[in-house]
Design an enzyme around this catalytic site. Sequence first.
Site, PDB file in Angstrom:
ATOM      1  N   ALA A   1      44.685  47.178  57.880  1.00 47.32           N
ATOM      2  CA  ALA A   1      43.759  47.965  57.044  1.00 47.32           C
ATOM      3  C   ALA A   1      44.193  47.896  55.585  1.00 47.32           C
ATOM      4  CB  ALA A   1      43.725  49.414  57.535  1.00 47.32           C
ATOM      5  N   GLY A   2      44.448  46.687  55.100  1.00 47.91           N
ATOM      6  CA  GLY A   2      44.937  46.524  53.732  1.00 47.91           C
ATOM      7  C   GLY A   2      43.845  46.156  52.751  1.00 47.91           C
ATOM      8  N   TYR A   3      44.235  45.447  51.699  1.00 52.30           N
ATOM      9  CA  TYR A   3      43.310  45.074  50.627  1.00 52.30           C
ATOM     10  C   TYR A   3      42.187  44.171  51.128  1.00 52.30           C
ATOM     11  CZ  TYR A   3      46.195  47.211  47.065  1.00 52.30           C
ATOM     12  OH  TYR A   3      46.859  48.129  46.294  1.00 52.30           O
TER      13      TYR A   3
ATOM     14  N   GLU B   1      39.474  34.685  53.681  1.00 50.08           N
ATOM     15  CA  GLU B   1      38.776  35.574  52.757  1.00 50.08           C
ATOM     16  C   GLU B   1      39.003  35.110  51.323  1.00 50.08           C
ATOM     17  OE1 GLU B   1      36.527  37.970  53.364  1.00 50.08           O
ATOM     18  OE2 GLU B   1      36.395  37.661  51.215  1.00 50.08           O
TER      19      GLU B   1
ATOM     20  N   LEU C   1      37.739  36.974  48.569  1.00 47.25           N
ATOM     21  CA  LEU C   1      37.507  38.042  47.585  1.00 47.25           C
ATOM     22  C   LEU C   1      38.685  38.135  46.621  1.00 47.25           C
ATOM     23  CD1 LEU C   1      39.432  40.785  48.101  1.00 47.25           C
ATOM     24  CD2 LEU C   1      37.934  41.021  50.049  1.00 47.25           C
TER      25      LEU C   1
ATOM     26  N   GLU D   1      40.747  40.884  44.060  1.00 48.89           N
ATOM     27  CA  GLU D   1      40.906  42.325  43.882  1.00 48.89           C
ATOM     28  C   GLU D   1      40.271  42.752  42.567  1.00 48.89           C
ATOM     29  OE1 GLU D   1      44.916  43.651  44.685  1.00 48.89           O
ATOM     30  OE2 GLU D   1      45.022  42.276  46.382  1.00 48.89           O
TER      31      GLU D   1
ATOM     32  N   LYS E   1      41.629  27.318  52.355  1.00 44.66           N
ATOM     33  CA  LYS E   1      42.022  28.579  51.719  1.00 44.66           C
ATOM     34  C   LYS E   1      43.233  28.365  50.811  1.00 44.66           C
ATOM     35  CE  LYS E   1      42.630  32.732  50.556  1.00 44.66           C
ATOM     36  NZ  LYS E   1      41.799  33.386  49.555  1.00 44.66           N
TER      37      LYS E   1
ATOM     38  N   CYS F   1      48.911  36.716  46.212  1.00 39.56           N
ATOM     39  CA  CYS F   1      48.597  35.483  46.943  1.00 39.56           C
ATOM     40  C   CYS F   1      48.864  34.164  46.229  1.00 39.56           C
ATOM     41  CB  CYS F   1      47.146  35.536  47.402  1.00 39.56           C
ATOM     42  SG  CYS F   1      46.927  36.820  48.642  1.00 39.56           S
TER      43      CYS F   1
ATOM     44  N   GLN G   1      51.086  32.860  44.151  1.00 39.15           N
ATOM     45  CA  GLN G   1      52.430  32.294  44.268  1.00 39.15           C
ATOM     46  C   GLN G   1      52.789  32.024  45.727  1.00 39.15           C
ATOM     47  OE1 GLN G   1      55.671  33.386  41.704  1.00 39.15           O
ATOM     48  NE2 GLN G   1      56.871  34.039  43.454  1.00 39.15           N
TER      49      GLN G   1
HETATM   50  P1  NAD Z   1      48.113  44.271  52.948  1.00 41.51           P
HETATM   51  O1  NAD Z   1      49.596  44.266  52.945  1.00 41.51           O
HETATM   52  O2  NAD Z   1      47.382  45.072  51.943  1.00 41.51           O
HETATM   53  O3  NAD Z   1      47.583  44.744  54.382  1.00 41.51           O
HETATM   54  C1  NAD Z   1      48.096  44.273  55.592  1.00 41.51           C
HETATM   55  C2  NAD Z   1      48.106  45.422  56.593  1.00 41.51           C
HETATM   56  O4  NAD Z   1      48.454  44.902  57.876  1.00 41.51           O
HETATM   57  C3  NAD Z   1      49.110  46.530  56.282  1.00 41.51           C
HETATM   58  O5  NAD Z   1      48.434  47.765  56.153  1.00 41.51           O
HETATM   59  C4  NAD Z   1      50.078  46.511  57.490  1.00 41.51           C
HETATM   60  O6  NAD Z   1      50.531  47.792  57.853  1.00 41.51           O
HETATM   61  C5  NAD Z   1      49.203  45.915  58.564  1.00 41.51           C
HETATM   62  N1  NAD Z   1      49.948  45.297  59.669  1.00 41.51           N
HETATM   63  C6  NAD Z   1      50.974  44.420  59.600  1.00 41.51           C
HETATM   64  N2  NAD Z   1      51.357  44.062  60.831  1.00 41.51           N
HETATM   65  C7  NAD Z   1      50.568  44.729  61.703  1.00 41.51           C
HETATM   66  C8  NAD Z   1      50.476  44.770  63.116  1.00 41.51           C
HETATM   67  N3  NAD Z   1      51.267  44.022  63.883  1.00 41.51           N
HETATM   68  N4  NAD Z   1      49.544  45.561  63.671  1.00 41.51           N
HETATM   69  C9  NAD Z   1      48.722  46.312  62.894  1.00 41.51           C
HETATM   70  N5  NAD Z   1      48.754  46.304  61.544  1.00 41.51           N
HETATM   71  C10 NAD Z   1      49.675  45.527  60.958  1.00 41.51           C
HETATM   72  O7  NAD Z   1      47.688  42.744  52.865  1.00 41.51           O
HETATM   73  P2  NAD Z   1      46.328  42.151  52.262  1.00 41.51           P
HETATM   74  O8  NAD Z   1      46.416  42.059  50.779  1.00 41.51           O
HETATM   75  O9  NAD Z   1      45.170  42.848  52.893  1.00 41.51           O
HETATM   76  O10 NAD Z   1      46.397  40.657  52.806  1.00 41.51           O
HETATM   77  C11 NAD Z   1      46.201  40.350  54.164  1.00 41.51           C
HETATM   78  C12 NAD Z   1      46.009  38.853  54.299  1.00 41.51           C
HETATM   79  O11 NAD Z   1      44.836  38.457  53.587  1.00 41.51           O
HETATM   80  C13 NAD Z   1      47.147  38.005  53.723  1.00 41.51           C
HETATM   81  O12 NAD Z   1      47.307  36.875  54.537  1.00 41.51           O
HETATM   82  C14 NAD Z   1      46.618  37.581  52.373  1.00 41.51           C
HETATM   83  O13 NAD Z   1      47.157  36.340  51.970  1.00 41.51           O
HETATM   84  C15 NAD Z   1      45.135  37.428  52.636  1.00 41.51           C
HETATM   85  N6  NAD Z   1      44.257  37.618  51.462  1.00 41.51           N
HETATM   86  C16 NAD Z   1      44.495  38.653  50.595  1.00 41.51           C
HETATM   87  C17 NAD Z   1      43.630  38.854  49.525  1.00 41.51           C
HETATM   88  C18 NAD Z   1      43.837  39.973  48.544  1.00 41.51           C
HETATM   89  O14 NAD Z   1      43.086  40.042  47.585  1.00 41.51           O
HETATM   90  N7  NAD Z   1      44.799  40.860  48.726  1.00 41.51           N
HETATM   91  C19 NAD Z   1      42.511  38.032  49.377  1.00 41.51           C
HETATM   92  C20 NAD Z   1      42.291  37.002  50.293  1.00 41.51           C
HETATM   93  C21 NAD Z   1      43.184  36.815  51.338  1.00 41.51           C
HETATM   94  C1  UGA Z   2      42.769  35.461  44.032  1.00 42.25           C
HETATM   95  C2  UGA Z   2      41.534  34.566  44.168  1.00 42.25           C
HETATM   96  O1  UGA Z   2      40.758  34.660  42.974  1.00 42.25           O
HETATM   97  C3  UGA Z   2      40.693  34.978  45.361  1.00 42.25           C
HETATM   98  O2  UGA Z   2      39.608  34.071  45.525  1.00 42.25           O
HETATM   99  C4  UGA Z   2      41.575  34.977  46.617  1.00 42.25           C
HETATM  100  O3  UGA Z   2      40.836  35.409  47.727  1.00 42.25           O
HETATM  101  C5  UGA Z   2      42.755  35.881  46.403  1.00 42.25           C
HETATM  102  O4  UGA Z   2      43.501  35.426  45.235  1.00 42.25           O
HETATM  103  C6  UGA Z   2      43.713  35.868  47.543  1.00 42.25           C
HETATM  104  O5  UGA Z   2      43.756  34.938  48.316  1.00 42.25           O
HETATM  105  O6  UGA Z   2      44.465  36.837  47.565  1.00 42.25           O
HETATM  106  P1  UGA Z   2      43.260  37.896  43.079  1.00 42.25           P
HETATM  107  O7  UGA Z   2      44.678  37.449  43.135  1.00 42.25           O
HETATM  108  O8  UGA Z   2      42.894  39.180  43.695  1.00 42.25           O
HETATM  109  O9  UGA Z   2      42.321  36.786  43.772  1.00 42.25           O
HETATM  110  O10 UGA Z   2      42.771  37.963  41.567  1.00 42.25           O
HETATM  111  P2  UGA Z   2      42.390  36.837  40.481  1.00 42.25           P
HETATM  112  O11 UGA Z   2      41.200  37.284  39.765  1.00 42.25           O
HETATM  113  O12 UGA Z   2      42.348  35.489  41.071  1.00 42.25           O
HETATM  114  O13 UGA Z   2      43.621  36.935  39.481  1.00 42.25           O
HETATM  115  C7  UGA Z   2      44.915  36.455  39.853  1.00 42.25           C
HETATM  116  C8  UGA Z   2      45.819  36.495  38.628  1.00 42.25           C
HETATM  117  O14 UGA Z   2      45.433  35.485  37.689  1.00 42.25           O
HETATM  118  C9  UGA Z   2      45.762  37.813  37.857  1.00 42.25           C
HETATM  119  O15 UGA Z   2      47.046  38.151  37.393  1.00 42.25           O
HETATM  120  C10 UGA Z   2      44.833  37.500  36.700  1.00 42.25           C
HETATM  121  O16 UGA Z   2      45.034  38.318  35.606  1.00 42.25           O
HETATM  122  C11 UGA Z   2      45.229  36.058  36.414  1.00 42.25           C
HETATM  123  N1  UGA Z   2      44.174  35.283  35.720  1.00 42.25           N
HETATM  124  C12 UGA Z   2      42.967  35.086  36.300  1.00 42.25           C
HETATM  125  C13 UGA Z   2      44.462  34.716  34.485  1.00 42.25           C
HETATM  126  O17 UGA Z   2      45.567  34.871  33.938  1.00 42.25           O
HETATM  127  N2  UGA Z   2      43.493  33.974  33.862  1.00 42.25           N
HETATM  128  C14 UGA Z   2      42.272  33.749  34.423  1.00 42.25           C
HETATM  129  O18 UGA Z   2      41.444  33.056  33.805  1.00 42.25           O
HETATM  130  C15 UGA Z   2      42.001  34.334  35.673  1.00 42.25           C
END
Ligand code: NAD
Ligand code: UGA
Length: 462
Positions: A11-13, A159, A161, A163, A218, A274, A276
């Site tokens: 239930a994260g981001y 995904e 999206l 943030e 991805k 993500c 890095q």
């Molecule tokens: P997050 O840390 O916000 O959420 C993950 C959640 O999973 C946590 O709340 C944790 O408690 C829960 N969890 C871990 N192990 C578990 C288990 N065994 N059973 C039940 N719950 C469990 O992470 P996030 O940012 O939502 O990212 C999740 C995935 O999505 C990662 O692989 C990330 O790379 C990917 N992703 C993230 C974003 C983003 O914007 N944050 C965007 C696209 C993809």
């Molecule tokens: C990024 C991707 O944009 C998403 O498509 C992907 O799903 C996500 O990673 C993921 O896999 O987690 P996010 O990290 O949430 O999304 O945010 P971004 O808008 O991509 O920004 C990432 C970093 O780059 C931030 O620190 C932002 O300030 C920086 N950035 C972005 C720049 O310095 N310059 C830019 O032109 C754009």
Amino acid sequence: MTVKNICCIGAGYVGGPTMAVIALKNPTIAVNVVDINPERIAAWQTDELPIYEPGLLDVVKEARGRNLFFSTNIEKGIREADIIFISVNTPTKTYGIGKGRAADLRFVELCARQIAEVSTSNKIVVEKSTLPVRTAQAINTILSETGSGVKFQVLSNPEFLAEGTAIKDLFAPDRVLIGGDQTPEGLEAIEALTSVYASWVPRERIIQTKLWSSELSKLTANAFLAQRISSINSISALCEATGADVDEVAYAIGTDTRIGSKFLKSSVGFGGSCFQKDILNLVYLCEFFGLPEVAAYWQQVIALNDYQKRRFAMNIIQTLFNTVSGKKIAMLGWAFKKDTNDTRESAAIYVSDYLLNDMAKVHVYDPQVPAKAMYADLDCLGTRNPEHNRELLTVVADPYEVCKDAHAITIITEWDEFKTYDWQRIYDNMMKPAFIFDGRNILDHKKLMDIGFKVKAIGKSY
Ligand code: NAD
Ligand code: UGA
């Protein structure tokens, strides 16, 4: 197959917002979001959601209690579901083989094992987390060893999206990607998941591929996005050395439709959970598959990003007469980008660490990030002990107070509210000469210089 019940583990981001939108757009499907973290689940049940994301509360409020539910009962969620999304964290490994580069898949593996253990009916298992290519093979192996006769189809549905714009991105995605086995059962599963998204996403935007293509797309998408930022940031250093202006260069090249204008905003360095981690993972995979030249190519995107953060901090120290010892430096912004409370890998952590190493007194203001999170970020680095971090770094709730008597201000996050401040008032209350280091190029530099500020900005040479 008609989908009636979805469970999302994590239930994260990603899990929270994604499932909220799926539930909103599919009122006939019950969506259960489950997590091992009881505080997180409890927060999802209130109006103080665990993550800050514009528009999210409205979506959650409409669907919650109707067909969107949050719970810690993972087993029940799994048992009742037709489709199970795995949306748990996949951080960089901090131990053992692949330490510092490979993705740590232990949470994903735990989910697969739990699904295998408790399932009593056939399921579609969806990789929503970002995973190394061919992870589905491992998940499949775990799921097929249950001996219970239950059948599983594993799909990849990464995904995309970002943030801060998660709801906007989920409502109108550029594409939805679904990868699966090209067998009759695999194709049926792809169609079932497609039908969930088709409630609001035009069919032509739902891309169906083989499993490995989806998994690899991805990592590749994130690597390409981060690469553009490192590319323009590399040019920002050259701009500062030559008198060119990085924003003008970005605009000039971005108008070429082959290049495009997005993701060319030079900055103090990209952060977030993500970019890095996913590039490190890509590098690790390339090395694993015997492709050292490809690995070195992508590694450089990270190296340039580290350089940019270091360069920004060094510029502050050098400009302030080669020492910041005992000087108050005001830091505006701690989140890794605007409109989020997420601080993972934020440039703020590294810039402040450099400044604290030089004995600066760093005072921080961020409209969404609590002090607790900032100290946790610094403590995690392990550069100094927690008491020392709290001595040197002060968190302030008021932006005017944070800048009062400061020798310099650093802009780390591009929060819109920074543009609306009374900069004359801030200048009047600062030590002179008053410096601003704009790590986002969001302020009106000419206006600031007219007030009397000495302005340093990314890719500018004032
Ligand atoms: P997050 O840390 O916000 O959420 C993950 C959640 O999973 C946590 O709340 C944790 O408690 C829960 N969890 C871990 N192990 C578990 C288990 N065994 N059973 C039940 N719950 C469990 O992470 P996030 O940012 O939502 O990212 C999740 C995935 O999505 C990662 O692989 C990330 O790379 C990917 N992703 C993230 C974003 C983003 O914007 N944050 C965007 C696209 C993809
Ligand atoms: C990024 C991707 O944009 C998403 O498509 C992907 O799903 C996500 O990673 C993921 O896999 O987690 P996010 O990290 O949430 O999304 O945010 P971004 O808008 O991509 O920004 C990432 C970093 O780059 C931030 O620190 C932002 O300030 C920086 N950035 C972005 C720049 O310095 N310059 C830019 O032109 C754009």
